[in-house]
Scaffold this motif. Structure first.
Motif, short mmCIF file in Angstrom:
data_model
loop_
_atom_site.label_atom_id
_atom_site.label_comp_id
_atom_site.label_asym_id
_atom_site.label_seq_id
_atom_site.Cartn_x
_atom_site.Cartn_y
_atom_site.Cartn_z
N LEU A 179 -12.86 -2.97 11.52
CA LEU A 179 -12.65 -3.67 10.24
C LEU A 179 -11.17 -3.70 9.86
O LEU A 179 -10.74 -4.55 9.10
N GLY A 180 -10.40 -2.74 10.38
CA GLY A 180 -8.95 -2.74 10.16
C GLY A 180 -8.56 -2.71 8.70
O GLY A 180 -7.67 -3.44 8.26
N THR A 181 -9.19 -1.81 7.95
CA THR A 181 -9.04 -1.82 6.50
C THR A 181 -7.88 -0.97 6.03
O THR A 181 -8.03 0.22 5.77
N ASP A 207 2.99 4.24 5.59
CA ASP A 207 3.61 3.98 4.29
C ASP A 207 3.21 2.61 3.75
O ASP A 207 3.33 2.34 2.56
N GLY A 208 2.68 1.75 4.62
CA GLY A 208 2.16 0.47 4.15
C GLY A 208 0.77 0.63 3.56
O GLY A 208 0.53 0.34 2.38
N GLY A 209 -0.16 1.13 4.35
CA GLY A 209 -1.58 1.22 3.93
C GLY A 209 -1.79 2.06 2.69
O GLY A 209 -2.56 1.70 1.80
N ILE A 210 -1.09 3.19 2.60
CA ILE A 210 -1.31 4.09 1.46
C ILE A 210 -1.02 3.38 0.14
O ILE A 210 -1.63 3.66 -0.89
N LEU A 237 5.71 -1.75 8.46
CA LEU A 237 4.33 -2.00 8.84
C LEU A 237 4.34 -1.83 10.37
O LEU A 237 4.53 -2.77 11.13
N GLY A 238 4.21 -0.57 10.79
CA GLY A 238 4.63 -0.17 12.12
C GLY A 238 3.92 -0.89 13.27
O GLY A 238 4.55 -1.29 14.25
N MET A 239 2.61 -1.04 13.16
CA MET A 239 1.92 -1.64 14.30
C MET A 239 2.29 -3.12 14.46
O MET A 239 2.41 -3.62 15.58
C1 LIG Z 1 -5.39 -5.30 4.31
C2 LIG Z 1 -4.73 -5.50 5.64
N1 LIG Z 1 -3.63 -6.28 5.73
C3 LIG Z 1 -3.02 -6.48 6.92
C4 LIG Z 1 -3.53 -5.91 8.07
C5 LIG Z 1 -2.86 -6.13 9.41
N2 LIG Z 1 -2.22 -4.92 9.86
C6 LIG Z 1 -2.74 -4.11 10.81
S1 LIG Z 1 -1.83 -2.74 11.11
C7 LIG Z 1 -0.70 -3.20 9.96
C8 LIG Z 1 0.51 -2.33 9.68
C9 LIG Z 1 0.16 -1.06 9.01
O1 LIG Z 1 1.34 -0.49 8.49
P1 LIG Z 1 1.34 0.99 7.92
O2 LIG Z 1 0.20 1.20 6.98
O3 LIG Z 1 2.70 1.30 7.40
O4 LIG Z 1 1.00 1.86 9.22
P2 LIG Z 1 1.81 2.08 10.61
O5 LIG Z 1 1.33 1.04 11.57
O6 LIG Z 1 3.28 1.97 10.31
O7 LIG Z 1 1.39 3.45 11.00
C10 LIG Z 1 -1.03 -4.43 9.36
C11 LIG Z 1 -0.20 -5.14 8.35
C12 LIG Z 1 -4.70 -5.12 7.94
N3 LIG Z 1 -5.26 -4.53 8.99
N4 LIG Z 1 -5.28 -4.95 6.73
#
Ligand SMILES: Cc1ncc(C[n+]2csc(CCOP(=O)(O)OP(=O)(O)O)c2C)c(N)n1
Length: 341
Positions: A179-181, A207-210, A237-239
């Motif tokens: 689901l990639g949430t 640091d993005g997701g949190i 947004l590392g990945m």
């Molecule tokens: C709500 C949402 N928006 C966009 C994405 C696409 N996406 C997958 S991984 C990712 C980057 C995640 O960045 P971060 O939370 O900082 O984690 P990191 O990869 O740096 O560990 C994104 C934008 C997603 N899965 N879910």
């Protein structure tokens, strides 16, 4: 028989077991993917053959006959050709199967896999001056001795949490999987702690997701839910940045995050927060978080452009593995239980 797990299957088989090869797929261990690629039989239990697990579907386990056990008939043959479908509750099916099977040994095959494991140590961590996210996860493992529930976000943090913690209990990794949430990590960690109050719960976040659900810190504080939060703060947004680097000529678009001061955010919500950028402070920070009775946040400032390796590129087969390009690896293989080979 060697055992590999999907992301959501992690914990169903102890990773310290000699026959555990860890996770397969896009960011699985090299030796798990090599074993699936070379196997003559795959028994797939309750997996859905997601593309992140299989790689290029027509190249999946090309030499193998596949037995697929699943409770849902709609899953059978959905993505991958199956030679022997078995529909049923896995507990009953495995009991029935075990009664039919004569015990055998496959010494050459196991030795081959052990050679792959030695030659491609996918859980090794480079010696660096800077703080690596893999190092942080491995230290959470060491301090908790694996007795914790780890809840992840999505992206690199999710893959590092999956790969550098030695899971040995069912349901000890909670992740939103396919689901990639993004934003799942903090509320799901709060839920895990409410459901299992006696367990240590670590939320491993990017640091993005949190930031998508960071207001739930208020819930953790208000109800004193003692989740321990490790932000692997790479400023990106590392990945997505990793894909821009590897597949789009380093054209970084919309992936840089300036981010807030997470320690001040924690303080504003009323929980303690500390920032760690030095390797030598990682263990004491984790211990401090665990000794504290309530929720606790650690902002780990990690190497900004660290990538998740090995990697099977989208559309490639599991045999086409891209490994860590920098070679000076500190070989670290987790504790192994050889009593049941
Ligand atoms: C709500 C949402 N928006 C966009 C994405 C696409 N996406 C997958 S991984 C990712 C980057 C995640 O960045 P971060 O939370 O900082 O984690 P990191 O990869 O740096 O560990 C994104 C934008 C997603 N899965 N879910």
């Amino acid at each position: 028989m060697p055992v590999v797990t999907t992301l959501l299957g992690i914990g169903c088989f102890p990773e310290s077991h000699i026959l555990s090869l860890g996770m397969l797929g896009m960011h699985g261990t090299a030796y798990a993917n090599m074993a699936v690629d070379g196997a003559d039989l795959v028994i797939a239990i309750g997996m859905r053959f997601d593309d992140r697990a299989t790689g290029k579907v027509i190249g999946f386990a090309p030499q193998a006959r596949i037995i697929h056990i699943d409770i849902d008939p709609a899953e059978i043959g959905k993505n991958v050709r199956v030679d022997v479908p078995i529909v049923g509750d896995v507990k009953n099916v495995l009991h029935a199967l075990n009664e039919q099977i004569v015990s055998q040994t496959h010494v050459d095959w196991i030795e081959q896999i052990e050679d792959w494991r030695r030659e491609h140590p996918s859980t090794a961590i480079r010696e660096t001056e800077g703080l690596l996210p893999q190092y942080v996860v491995s230290k959470i493992y060491e301090v908790t001795q694996g007795d914790a529930i780890v809840v992840t976000g999505v992206g690199q943090n999710q893959m590092w949490a999956a790969r550098y913690f030695g899971y040995h209990k069912p349901n000890s990794l909670i992740s939103s999987g396919g689901l990639g949430t993004m934003g799942f990590e903090l509320p799901a960690a709060i839920g895990a702690k409410v459901g299992c109050p006696d367990e240590t719960v670590w939320c491993v976040a990017g640091d993005g997701g949190i930031q998508m659900t960071i207001q739930e810190l208020a819930t953790a504080v208000q109800d004193n839910i003692a989740v321990k939060i490790a932000i692997l703060n790479n400023g990106y947004l590392g990945m997505v940045r990793q894909w821009q680097e590897l597949f789009y000529g380093r054209r970084y678009v919309a992936t840089r995050l300036s981010g807030p001061d997470f320690v001040k955010i924690a303080e504003a919500y009323g929980l303690p927060g500390i920032r760690v950028s030095d390797k030598l402070q990682v263990v004491s920070a984790i211990e401090k978080a665990m000794a504290h009775e309530g929720p606790f946040l650690i902002d780990f400032v990690v190497e900004p452009e660290e990538n998740v390796y090995p990697m099977v590129m989208p559309g490639a087969t599991l045999a086409e593995i891209i490994e860590e390009p920098r070679r000076e690896l500190e070989v670290k293989v987790g504790p192994r239980d050889t009593s049941n080979v």
